[in-house]
Scaffold this motif. Structure first.
Motif, short mmCIF file in Angstrom:
data_model
loop_
_atom_site.label_atom_id
_atom_site.label_comp_id
_atom_site.label_asym_id
_atom_site.label_seq_id
_atom_site.Cartn_x
_atom_site.Cartn_y
_atom_site.Cartn_z
N THR A 76 4.84 -4.73 8.82
CA THR A 76 3.41 -4.98 9.06
C THR A 76 2.73 -5.50 7.81
N VAL A 77 3.00 -4.85 6.69
CA VAL A 77 2.41 -5.28 5.42
C VAL A 77 2.94 -6.66 5.03
N ASP A 78 4.23 -6.88 5.23
CA ASP A 78 4.81 -8.19 4.91
C ASP A 78 4.15 -9.30 5.73
N ALA A 79 3.86 -9.00 7.00
CA ALA A 79 3.29 -10.02 7.89
C ALA A 79 1.79 -10.22 7.67
N PHE A 80 1.07 -9.11 7.46
CA PHE A 80 -0.39 -9.19 7.48
C PHE A 80 -1.09 -8.70 6.22
N GLY A 81 -0.34 -8.13 5.27
CA GLY A 81 -0.92 -7.77 3.98
C GLY A 81 -1.54 -6.40 3.87
#
Length: 259
Positions: A76-81
């Motif tokens: 999730t963090v990789d995709a959306f920060g």
């Protein structure tokens, strides 16, 4: 839009309310990460969200495994920060038996998913939420905790523990500006409930009688549609609930009203 520009993880995206939560969150402006064990199903829902102009990622996730919870949070963090919200809706029901016939080992499995799975998933998103200065978590529980239904002792006990844990999470995470609330769901008008009704009819029951037996206990006189139930859950992730934490909302058409 209720969740404009927020990043939301929904665990337990299945054919019931889970998929409605993901779709409605996206429609309300959120970027959505979907987690569940059924990889084909969540990929289909994610693709439908993207086809409709939304943003979504799907990661096969068993919340009984802390490593897989961490992988969903990282994706999730990789995709959306960032991660602004988490809905812990994944569950297993366990055997439909009365408590006198219950198998403690079955209850242990239910507790591990319904309560500890939510703990694992919440701990997985904590680093991101703490780093960005806040977030919101919603734990989806059940009316059976307080309004017992035959055969749901293990399921309700696990969800009851989840509701208690919600208050401790709210107390402990408040210093990080992370809010944690719970919803107590009743009958939800979606595939699982409609499958139950179809099953009763297949066994010889009259459909209208089955539905009336359910709605006769609900002051609003309807089986609450899953879309409307999902909106009540997602409210807690919105800025309209910025100062609400440690609360439990009954979402059941009035069948159970907390004192």
């Amino acid at each position: 839009m209720l969740l404009k520009d927020k990043v939301v993880i929904v665990s337990g995206v299945g054919p019931g309310m889970g998929q409605a939560l993901a779709r409605i969150a996206a429609a309300e402006g959120a970027k959505v990460a979907l987690g569940a064990r059924n990889e084909d199903f969540i990929n289909t829902v994610a693709e439908e969200i993207r086809s409709g102009g939304g943003e979504a990622v799907a990661v096969s996730t068993d919340i009984g495994n802390a490593g897989q919870c961490a992988a969903l949070a990282k994706a999730t963090v990789d995709a959306f920060g960032r991660i602004d919200g988490l809905v812990n809706t994944a569950y297993i029901h366990g055997a439909w038996v009365t408590v006198d016939e219950a198998d403690p080992e079955d209850w242990a499995k239910v507790f591990d998913i319904n309560c500890l799975g939510a703990l694992r998933m919440t701990q997985a998103v904590l680093p991101a939420m703490k780093a960005q200065g806040g977030g919101a978590v919603v734990n989806v529980a059940t009316m059976s905790q307080v309004n017992p239904f035959p055969g749901e002792g293990g399921y309700a006990t696990g969800k009851g523990a989840l509701a208690t844990m919600t208050k401790h999470m709210a107390k402990d995470f408040g210093r990080f500006n992370i809010r944690v609330n719970a919803t107590r769901m009743g009958w939800i008008g979606g595939k699982p409930v409609y499958d139950y009704i179809h099953g009763q009819v297949a066994n010889g029951a009259d459909r209208e009688a089955v539905v009336n037996e359910i709605t006769g206990r609900i002051p609003l006189g309807i089986i609450p549609p899953e879309e409307e139930c999902a909106k009540s859950v997602l409210f807690f992730l919105s800025d309209y609930a910025k100062v609400v934490t440690g609360a439990t909302l009954d979402v059941n058409g009035g069948q159970y009203m907390a004192p």
